[in-house]
Scaffold this motif. Structure first.
Motif, PDB file in Angstrom:
ATOM      1  N   PHE A 152       0.734  -1.358   0.101  1.00 26.06           N
ATOM      2  CA  PHE A 152       0.183  -0.336  -0.018  1.00 26.06           C
ATOM      3  C   PHE A 152       0.766   1.364   0.071  1.00 26.06           C
ATOM      4  CE2 PHE A 152      -3.774  -2.387   0.612  1.00 26.06           C
ATOM      5  CZ  PHE A 152      -4.968  -1.705   0.675  1.00 26.06           C
ATOM      6  N   ALA A 153       1.873   1.249   0.926  1.00 22.90           N
ATOM      7  CA  ALA A 153       2.744   2.372   0.829  1.00 22.90           C
ATOM      8  C   ALA A 153       3.429   2.545  -0.446  1.00 22.90           C
ATOM      9  CB  ALA A 153       4.095   2.097   1.983  1.00 22.90           C
ATOM     10  N   LEU A 154       4.011   1.481  -0.948  1.00 20.89           N
ATOM     11  CA  LEU A 154       4.488   1.585  -2.436  1.00 20.89           C
ATOM     12  C   LEU A 154       3.631   2.047  -3.461  1.00 20.89           C
ATOM     13  CD1 LEU A 154       7.267   0.922  -4.070  1.00 20.89           C
ATOM     14  CD2 LEU A 154       6.380  -1.313  -4.456  1.00 20.89           C
ATOM     15  N   GLU A 155       2.604   1.807  -3.425  1.00 25.15           N
ATOM     16  CA  GLU A 155       1.450   2.393  -4.535  1.00 25.15           C
ATOM     17  C   GLU A 155       1.531   3.696  -4.277  1.00 25.15           C
ATOM     18  OE1 GLU A 155      -0.985   0.941  -6.668  1.00 25.15           O
ATOM     19  OE2 GLU A 155       0.133  -1.088  -6.482  1.00 25.15           O
ATOM     20  N   GLY A 156       1.173   4.404  -3.309  1.00 25.91           N
ATOM     21  CA  GLY A 156       0.988   5.561  -2.839  1.00 25.91           C
ATOM     22  C   GLY A 156       2.261   6.428  -3.155  1.00 25.91           C
ATOM     23  N   PHE A 157       3.491   6.095  -2.808  1.00 27.68           N
ATOM     24  CA  PHE A 157       4.662   6.583  -3.322  1.00 27.68           C
ATOM     25  C   PHE A 157       5.015   6.650  -4.562  1.00 27.68           C
ATOM     26  CE2 PHE A 157       9.242   5.750  -3.961  1.00 27.68           C
ATOM     27  CZ  PHE A 157       9.779   6.939  -3.763  1.00 27.68           C
ATOM     28  N   THR A 158       4.813   5.689  -5.431  1.00 24.18           N
ATOM     29  CA  THR A 158       5.033   5.526  -6.860  1.00 24.18           C
ATOM     30  C   THR A 158       4.217   6.486  -7.488  1.00 24.18           C
ATOM     31  OG1 THR A 158       5.629   3.258  -6.389  1.00 24.18           O
ATOM     32  CG2 THR A 158       5.395   4.018  -8.539  1.00 24.18           C
ATOM     33  N   GLU A 159       2.774   6.450  -7.215  1.00 25.57           N
ATOM     34  CA  GLU A 159       1.931   7.273  -7.926  1.00 25.57           C
ATOM     35  C   GLU A 159       2.223   8.859  -7.774  1.00 25.57           C
ATOM     36  OE1 GLU A 159      -2.815   8.904  -7.907  1.00 25.57           O
ATOM     37  OE2 GLU A 159      -2.302   6.641  -7.202  1.00 25.57           O
ATOM     38  N   CYS A 160       2.633   9.381  -6.575  1.00 26.60           N
ATOM     39  CA  CYS A 160       3.147  10.463  -6.252  1.00 26.60           C
ATOM     40  C   CYS A 160       4.439  10.767  -7.125  1.00 26.60           C
ATOM     41  CB  CYS A 160       3.466  10.784  -4.708  1.00 26.60           C
ATOM     42  SG  CYS A 160       2.057  10.686  -3.568  1.00 26.60           S
ATOM     43  N   LEU A 161       5.276   9.868  -6.849  1.00 26.15           N
ATOM     44  CA  LEU A 161       6.775   9.984  -7.661  1.00 26.15           C
ATOM     45  C   LEU A 161       6.556  10.348  -9.307  1.00 26.15           C
ATOM     46  CD1 LEU A 161       9.725  10.000  -6.887  1.00 26.15           C
ATOM     47  CD2 LEU A 161       9.640   7.492  -7.771  1.00 26.15           C
ATOM     48  N   SER A 162       5.454   9.630  -9.664  1.00 25.95           N
ATOM     49  CA  SER A 162       5.355   9.556 -11.178  1.00 25.95           C
ATOM     50  C   SER A 162       4.957  10.996 -11.688  1.00 25.95           C
ATOM     51  CB  SER A 162       4.167   8.692 -11.750  1.00 25.95           C
ATOM     52  OG  SER A 162       3.164   9.019 -11.280  1.00 25.95           O
ATOM     53  N   TYR A 163       4.282  11.716 -10.746  1.00 24.34           N
ATOM     54  CA  TYR A 163       3.799  13.074 -11.112  1.00 24.34           C
ATOM     55  C   TYR A 163       4.916  14.042 -10.957  1.00 24.34           C
ATOM     56  CZ  TYR A 163      -0.662  11.271 -10.171  1.00 24.34           C
ATOM     57  OH  TYR A 163      -1.829  10.457 -10.261  1.00 24.34           O
ATOM     58  N   GLU A 164       5.771  13.939  -9.852  1.00 21.40           N
ATOM     59  CA  GLU A 164       7.063  14.498  -9.935  1.00 21.40           C
ATOM     60  C   GLU A 164       8.110  14.425 -11.119  1.00 21.40           C
ATOM     61  OE1 GLU A 164       8.917  13.912  -6.101  1.00 21.40           O
ATOM     62  OE2 GLU A 164       7.050  14.296  -4.855  1.00 21.40           O
ATOM     63  N   LEU A 165       8.210  13.089 -11.031  1.00 21.34           N
ATOM     64  CA  LEU A 165       9.365  12.919 -12.237  1.00 21.34           C
ATOM     65  C   LEU A 165       8.842  12.980 -13.685  1.00 21.34           C
ATOM     66  CD1 LEU A 165      11.315   9.742 -10.725  1.00 21.34           C
ATOM     67  CD2 LEU A 165      11.846  12.280 -10.441  1.00 21.34           C
ATOM     68  N   ALA A 166       7.648  13.040 -13.932  1.00 19.84           N
ATOM     69  CA  ALA A 166       7.339  13.405 -15.277  1.00 19.84           C
ATOM     70  C   ALA A 166       7.760  14.877 -15.675  1.00 19.84           C
ATOM     71  CB  ALA A 166       5.672  13.471 -15.422  1.00 19.84           C
ATOM     72  N   SER A 167       7.929  15.717 -14.913  1.00 21.21           N
ATOM     73  CA  SER A 167       8.414  17.118 -15.244  1.00 21.21           C
ATOM     74  C   SER A 167      10.216  17.083 -15.667  1.00 21.21           C
ATOM     75  CB  SER A 167       8.707  18.165 -13.823  1.00 21.21           C
ATOM     76  OG  SER A 167       9.531  17.333 -12.866  1.00 21.21           O
ATOM     77  N   GLN A 168      10.717  15.800 -15.194  1.00 23.38           N
ATOM     78  CA  GLN A 168      12.024  15.672 -15.472  1.00 23.38           C
ATOM     79  C   GLN A 168      12.090  14.597 -16.968  1.00 23.38           C
ATOM     80  OE1 GLN A 168      14.351  17.422 -13.930  1.00 23.38           O
ATOM     81  NE2 GLN A 168      12.571  18.171 -12.984  1.00 23.38           N
ATOM     82  N   ASN A 169      11.237  14.246 -17.268  1.00 24.20           N
ATOM     83  CA  ASN A 169      11.139  13.112 -18.643  1.00 24.20           C
ATOM     84  C   ASN A 169      11.420  11.972 -18.331  1.00 24.20           C
ATOM     85  OD1 ASN A 169      10.422  12.839 -21.361  1.00 24.20           O
ATOM     86  ND2 ASN A 169      12.434  12.655 -21.906  1.00 24.20           N
ATOM     87  N   ILE A 170      11.107  11.459 -16.823  1.00 22.06           N
ATOM     88  CA  ILE A 170      11.431  10.170 -16.088  1.00 22.06           C
ATOM     89  C   ILE A 170       9.804   9.589 -16.126  1.00 22.06           C
ATOM     90  CG2 ILE A 170      12.341   8.904 -14.417  1.00 22.06           C
ATOM     91  CD1 ILE A 170      14.277  11.365 -13.965  1.00 22.06           C
ATOM     92  N   VAL A 171       9.913   8.329 -16.797  1.00 21.33           N
ATOM     93  CA  VAL A 171       8.531   7.453 -16.772  1.00 21.33           C
ATOM     94  C   VAL A 171       8.351   6.729 -15.259  1.00 21.33           C
ATOM     95  CG1 VAL A 171       7.054   6.159 -17.714  1.00 21.33           C
ATOM     96  CG2 VAL A 171       8.077   7.740 -19.202  1.00 21.33           C
ATOM     97  N   VAL A 172       7.369   6.743 -14.686  1.00 23.19           N
ATOM     98  CA  VAL A 172       7.242   5.791 -13.450  1.00 23.19           C
ATOM     99  C   VAL A 172       6.058   4.946 -13.612  1.00 23.19           C
ATOM    100  CG1 VAL A 172       7.244   5.808 -10.972  1.00 23.19           C
ATOM    101  CG2 VAL A 172       8.463   7.586 -11.947  1.00 23.19           C
ATOM    102  N   LYS A 173       6.328   3.579 -13.463  1.00 19.16           N
ATOM    103  CA  LYS A 173       5.141   2.789 -13.494  1.00 19.16           C
ATOM    104  C   LYS A 173       5.142   1.729 -12.423  1.00 19.16           C
ATOM    105  CE  LYS A 173       5.123   2.977 -18.472  1.00 19.16           C
ATOM    106  NZ  LYS A 173       4.502   2.651 -19.551  1.00 19.16           N
ATOM    107  N   LEU A 174       4.011   1.086 -12.337  1.00 18.22           N
ATOM    108  CA  LEU A 174       3.641  -0.161 -11.269  1.00 18.22           C
ATOM    109  C   LEU A 174       3.163  -1.186 -12.257  1.00 18.22           C
ATOM    110  CD1 LEU A 174       1.852   2.074  -8.554  1.00 18.22           C
ATOM    111  CD2 LEU A 174       3.673   0.649  -8.047  1.00 18.22           C
TER     112      LEU A 174
END
Length: 272
Positions: A152-174
């Motif tokens: 559950f923690a990993l899900e929330g962290f990853t979703e938040c991170l995906s929005y942050e790192l999109a600004s750096q052209n880094i794609v985040v997935k689960l």
């Protein structure tokens, strides 16, 4: 140098091993990392596979593995955070140190790897991070509260991170597998506190284990999960979540379609 390169943690068994083999077979350079490199098995000796030691709880080993990867293959294009294990048992019976250890590996270990790789991806202005979560990060189940809380923690962290790192052209997935694989459960069963000698939990655990056992009859193979991971890495989209496995599909559908009250009653009925 023209090939794409991927680093994956927890490559010695299960999903990680199957995923490392699939990417290597499809022509990728693969950095297969694990705590004990002697467990590499058939990954060792392949021209496009670098076996490297990495313990997600040891930042120095992460830095060294990343440095070795870039030194050997020239560049890293993607990182898959797969390393993890399960902690089973009734919450009341699980020692604090066991809880801390599970979070150290499954949550903070992932953060350690990401903290090390983001500056690399940011400097090269691209990269992909995929975290292997679990359907248990969406659906709560009894006697697995600690392990599932890490997911559950990993899900929330990853979703938040995906929005942050999109600004750096880094794609985040689960990727969210179902019940896991037999090797994972064999290892995790060694971390099962059970009822801790509290007899009043006995009848409930008997019912819960019977229900969970039925789910386990439909677990996807590591190779099937590896195929989902491969698809997620290579589909060229910015999609965040990929569900994999049919064993708990009905529970996920219930979570998404039912009201909170109806869903909770439905879940209680699974273990009554």
């Amino acid at each position: 140098m023209d090939k794409r390169t991927l680093l994956i943690t927890g490559s010695s068994t299960g999903f990680g091993h199957a995923t490392a083999k699939l990417f290597a077979d499809r022509g990728w350079n693969v950095v297969a990392t694990m705590r004990d490199v002697s467990a590499a098995g058939d990954l060792a000796g392949r021209n496009n596979v670098l076996v490297s030691r990495l313990d997600v709880t040891e930042p120095a080993s992460i830095d060294q593995a990343i440095k070795a990867s870039i030194g050997h293959f020239g560049k890293l294009d993607a990182v898959i955070n797969n390393a993890g294990y399960g902690q089973y048992g009734i919450f009341e019976t699980i020692p604090q140190e066991s809880i801390q250890r599970n979070f150290d590996v499954n949550v903070f270990g992932v953060m350690n790897v990401i903290r090390a790789i983001v500056p690399v991806f940011r400097k090269q202005k691209e990269g992909l991070i995929l975290n292997v979560s679990s359907v248990g990060g969406l659906v709560g189940l009894p006697s697995i509260s600690i392990y599932l809380s890490t997911k559950f923690a990993l899900e929330g962290f990853t979703e938040c991170l995906s929005y942050e790192l999109a600004s750096q052209n880094i794609v985040v997935k689960l990727v969210e597998p179902g019940g896991g694989d037999t090797a994972f459960h064999a290892r995790s069963s060694k971390q099962n506190a059970g009822d801790g000698g509290i007899d009043s939990y006995g009848p409930f655990l008997e019912r819960a284990y019977a229900a969970l056992g039925k789910l386990a009859q439909h677990m996807a193979t590591p190779e099937r999960i590896a195929a989902v991971i491969y698809g997620a890495v290579t589909d060229g989209t910015k999609r965040l979540r990929y569900f994999a496995g049919d064993d708990v599909k009905h529970l996920v559908e219930a979570r998404r379609k039912l009201s909170d009250e109806d869903y909770e009653n439905y879940m209680r009925g699974q273990f009554a």
